[in-house]
Design a protein around this motif. Sequence first.
Motif, PDB file in Angstrom:
ATOM      1  N   ARG A 106      43.367  42.686  37.504  1.00 48.20           N
ATOM      2  CA  ARG A 106      43.286  44.446  37.478  1.00 48.20           C
ATOM      3  C   ARG A 106      41.964  44.485  36.719  1.00 48.20           C
ATOM      4  O   ARG A 106      41.927  44.904  35.684  1.00 48.20           O
ATOM      5  CB  ARG A 106      44.557  44.854  36.544  1.00 48.20           C
ATOM      6  N   VAL A 124      43.500  36.416  43.090  1.00 44.67           N
ATOM      7  CA  VAL A 124      42.891  37.777  43.483  1.00 44.67           C
ATOM      8  C   VAL A 124      42.758  38.453  42.496  1.00 44.67           C
ATOM      9  O   VAL A 124      43.363  38.774  41.624  1.00 44.67           O
ATOM     10  CB  VAL A 124      44.240  38.303  44.421  1.00 44.67           C
ATOM     11  N   ILE A 126      41.495  42.707  41.974  1.00 38.96           N
ATOM     12  CA  ILE A 126      41.134  43.942  42.701  1.00 38.96           C
ATOM     13  C   ILE A 126      40.430  44.974  41.773  1.00 38.96           C
ATOM     14  O   ILE A 126      40.792  44.885  40.521  1.00 38.96           O
ATOM     15  CB  ILE A 126      42.520  44.557  42.809  1.00 38.96           C
ATOM     16  N   VAL A 176      32.735  42.922  46.239  1.00 41.03           N
ATOM     17  CA  VAL A 176      33.677  42.293  47.232  1.00 41.03           C
ATOM     18  C   VAL A 176      32.830  41.260  48.052  1.00 41.03           C
ATOM     19  O   VAL A 176      33.165  40.311  48.573  1.00 41.03           O
ATOM     20  CB  VAL A 176      34.244  43.501  48.193  1.00 41.03           C
ATOM     21  N   LEU A 181      35.541  40.057  43.903  1.00 41.34           N
ATOM     22  CA  LEU A 181      36.787  40.971  44.161  1.00 41.34           C
ATOM     23  C   LEU A 181      37.206  40.764  45.418  1.00 41.34           C
ATOM     24  O   LEU A 181      36.577  40.708  46.454  1.00 41.34           O
ATOM     25  CB  LEU A 181      36.471  42.256  43.688  1.00 41.34           C
ATOM     26  N   ARG A 183      39.241  43.365  46.914  1.00 40.51           N
ATOM     27  CA  ARG A 183      38.932  44.649  47.338  1.00 40.51           C
ATOM     28  C   ARG A 183      38.747  45.642  46.212  1.00 40.51           C
ATOM     29  O   ARG A 183      39.007  45.288  44.986  1.00 40.51           O
ATOM     30  CB  ARG A 183      40.042  45.066  48.354  1.00 40.51           C
ATOM     31  N   LEU A 190      44.723  51.995  41.307  1.00 36.83           N
ATOM     32  CA  LEU A 190      44.499  50.548  41.177  1.00 36.83           C
ATOM     33  C   LEU A 190      46.015  49.896  40.811  1.00 36.83           C
ATOM     34  O   LEU A 190      46.335  48.857  41.206  1.00 36.83           O
ATOM     35  CB  LEU A 190      43.889  50.389  40.033  1.00 36.83           C
ATOM     36  N   ALA A 193      47.749  49.284  43.902  1.00 42.24           N
ATOM     37  CA  ALA A 193      47.128  48.097  44.688  1.00 42.24           C
ATOM     38  C   ALA A 193      47.741  46.720  43.929  1.00 42.24           C
ATOM     39  O   ALA A 193      48.083  45.769  44.593  1.00 42.24           O
ATOM     40  CB  ALA A 193      45.614  48.210  44.579  1.00 42.24           C
ATOM     41  N   GLU A 197      49.967  43.403  45.599  1.00 34.50           N
ATOM     42  CA  GLU A 197      49.601  42.208  45.384  1.00 34.50           C
ATOM     43  C   GLU A 197      50.772  41.437  45.028  1.00 34.50           C
ATOM     44  O   GLU A 197      50.753  40.409  45.260  1.00 34.50           O
ATOM     45  CB  GLU A 197      48.247  42.106  44.660  1.00 34.50           C
TER      46      GLU A 197
END
Length: 261
Positions: A106, A124, A126, A176, A181, A183, A190, A193, A197
Motif C-alpha cells: 500500500r 503486488v 498499488i 507503473v 507499481l 496500478r 487506495l 483497491a 487485491e
Amino acid sequence: MAQTLIRTETDARGVARLTLTRRDKHNALSAEMMTELQAAAAALARARDVRVVVLAAEGRSFCAGGDLRWMQAQRDMDTATRRIESARIAQVLGALAALPQPLIGRIHGNAFGGGVGLAAVCDVAIGAAGAKMGLTETRLGLIPANIGPYVVARMGAARAREVFMSSRIFDAEEAVRLNLLARVVAPEALDDAIEAEVAPYLSCAPGAVADAKRLLGDIAGRVSEADVAHAVDALAARWETEEAAEGVSAFFDKRSPRWAG
C-alpha cells in the motif's frame, strides 16, 4: 523485543497489516526499525492463521529510505563492521520477499531508496496518485546496492537503466510503466483497491497459494545469496570513496556536494 517503530495487526479473516509507524522521520529505515521489520517478517512467515500480508505506512511518506543518521554512523566503522551493518536492508528485503503469503504493498506516499526496495519485494504494489519515487543514492555519492537485486528483479534491467543511476524522481504513473507499481488510484480509493487485491485470496486454499508462490519463484528465479553478497560488497567499497564522504557530509551540512551542477 517490543515493537515501537512498526505495528503488526491481523484481522479475523487472516489479513495481516504490517505498518511502518516512524511517521515523524518519514518512515526512514533506522537500525532498530529494520531489526523489528525482520523479526516481524519471520513471525508472519510462521503464522498459520495469516493468509495475506499488507505492507503499509503511517504519515505523509511511505518510506524515505535508509535513515541518514544510521548511514552517517557507518562512515566511522571499519570496513567489515560497515558491511555487516549496511547489509540490514538486504536482510529485511530478503525476509519480506520470502514470505509464503502474498505481500500487497500500500504505497500511499513518497518512496525513495529503501522505500523503493520495499515496494519491489511486494507481490503486488498499488500506489496513490501524487506519490513520488526514486533511487536517490547517487546524489549522496552512494549506490542503490543492497536494494539493487530486488529492484532489478522487479523492474528488469532495461527499465532499471532509466532510473537506477540518475537519482531521477518519478511519479506513481511512471512507476507503473517501470513495473514497480501494478496500478495507481486516487488516494481516497487506495484502501478499496487494496481490499479488492486481498479479497480473492480469501476464497483460495492457503496452502495452495503458498505453493503457487513458491513455484512461481522456482520458475521465474529468486534473488540469489550471491547477488545479495555482491551488492553488499559493492556498497562497502563505495563507502570508502571520497565521493561518499563528500555526499553524506554535504547532506548534513545542508549544502550542495562539489559535483552538483
